[in-house]
Design a protein around this motif. Structure first.
Motif, PDB file in Angstrom:
ATOM      1  N   ARG A   1       0.567   4.057  -3.091  1.00 34.46           N
ATOM      2  CA  ARG A   1       0.169   5.466  -2.906  1.00 34.46           C
ATOM      3  C   ARG A   1       0.925   6.423  -3.835  1.00 34.46           C
ATOM      4  O   ARG A   1       0.299   7.194  -4.574  1.00 34.46           O
TER       5      ARG A   1
ATOM      6  N   GLN B   1       0.834  -1.206   0.000  1.00 35.10           N
ATOM      7  CA  GLN B   1       0.000   0.000   0.000  1.00 35.10           C
ATOM      8  C   GLN B   1       0.874   1.264   0.000  1.00 35.10           C
ATOM      9  O   GLN B   1       0.531   2.253  -0.635  1.00 35.10           O
ATOM     10  N   GLU B   2       2.006   1.211   0.708  1.00 34.14           N
ATOM     11  CA  GLU B   2       2.923   2.364   0.737  1.00 34.14           C
ATOM     12  C   GLU B   2       3.619   2.546  -0.613  1.00 34.14           C
ATOM     13  O   GLU B   2       4.088   3.646  -0.918  1.00 34.14           O
TER      14      GLU B   2
ATOM     15  N   ALA C   1      -0.108   5.835  -7.433  1.00 32.82           N
ATOM     16  CA  ALA C   1      -1.430   6.405  -7.726  1.00 32.82           C
ATOM     17  C   ALA C   1      -1.327   7.921  -7.913  1.00 32.82           C
ATOM     18  O   ALA C   1      -2.005   8.495  -8.778  1.00 32.82           O
ATOM     19  N   ALA C   2      -0.454   8.564  -7.123  1.00 31.42           N
ATOM     20  CA  ALA C   2      -0.244  10.011  -7.275  1.00 31.42           C
ATOM     21  C   ALA C   2       0.363  10.316  -8.642  1.00 31.42           C
ATOM     22  O   ALA C   2      -0.008  11.301  -9.295  1.00 31.42           O
TER      23      ALA C   2
END
Length: 196
Positions: free
Chosen positions: A151, A147-148, A154-155
């Motif tokens: 992120r 997940q880290e 996704a940005a």
């Protein structure tokens, strides 16, 4: 017990060493094997500590004497890219995508940039890894969850859109300049029928 990535690499190589020693047993002496490895000091602090030439005591025994040679150990990134351009050899497109090293898309030994790059390029695979993390209750790698990694990927997608393949030569141009890269691309087009 889970085997390490380096163990997964060493196992097949040592099997080959054993086979070579058996095939050459008729010589009546230990077989001499020279293992040429493309490790460079610039790749990591750990690799910088390695010798250019050394006896591989772990792989050597009474039937074989293994010497490791790292012929490009002292090469800079620029020298590597100049040699690729000079030799006309194709290189993996992952470098044009911005990867520092070439490995599995989500290698636990990969740097954060390469992992984020992978999650941006292959978001469905990153999502599958994240789902597996939840199932097994463990992070992708110690201190870093998928997940880290997702992120910042996704940005990137929000800012730049879905990952689009960069032009061939993007990585090379950063190290050797546009003129040498243009010559390289033209030779690639002539040799392999690739777009220049």
């Amino acid at each position: 017990m889970q085997r390490s990535t380096s163990g997964e690499k060493r196992g097949p190589i040592r099997t080959l060493y054993t086979r070579l020693a058996a095939e050459l047993a008729h010589l009546g002496r230990p077989v001499r094997i020279l293992a040429c490895i493309g490790q460079r000091a610039a790749e990591s602090d750990q690799r910088a500590k390695l010798a250019e030439v050394e006896i591989d005591r772990g792989a050597s025994n009474g039937r074989r004497h293994v010497t490791t040679w790292r012929p490009i150990h002292a090469w800079s990134d620029r020298k590597v890219w100049r040699e690729i351009a000079r030799s006309r050899l194709p290189y993996h497109p992952a470098y044009d995508w911005g990867n520092r090293r070439l490995s599995c898309v989500f290698c636990v030994l990969g740097c954060n940039n390469d992992l984020v790059n992978g999650a941006w390029r292959v978001p469905k695979l990153a999502a599958a890894y994240a789902k597996t993390e939840v199932k097994v209750g463990a992070d992708f790698k110690k201190g870093l969850s998928m997940q880290e990694i997702i992120r910042p990927a996704a940005a990137l997608e929000a800012a730049e859109g879905p990952a689009a393949r960069p032009p061939v030569g993007t990585a090379m141009a950063e190290h050797v300049g546009r003129a040498m890269t243009a010559k390289y691309r033209n030779r690639q087009a002539a040799l392999y029928g690739l777009a220049a």
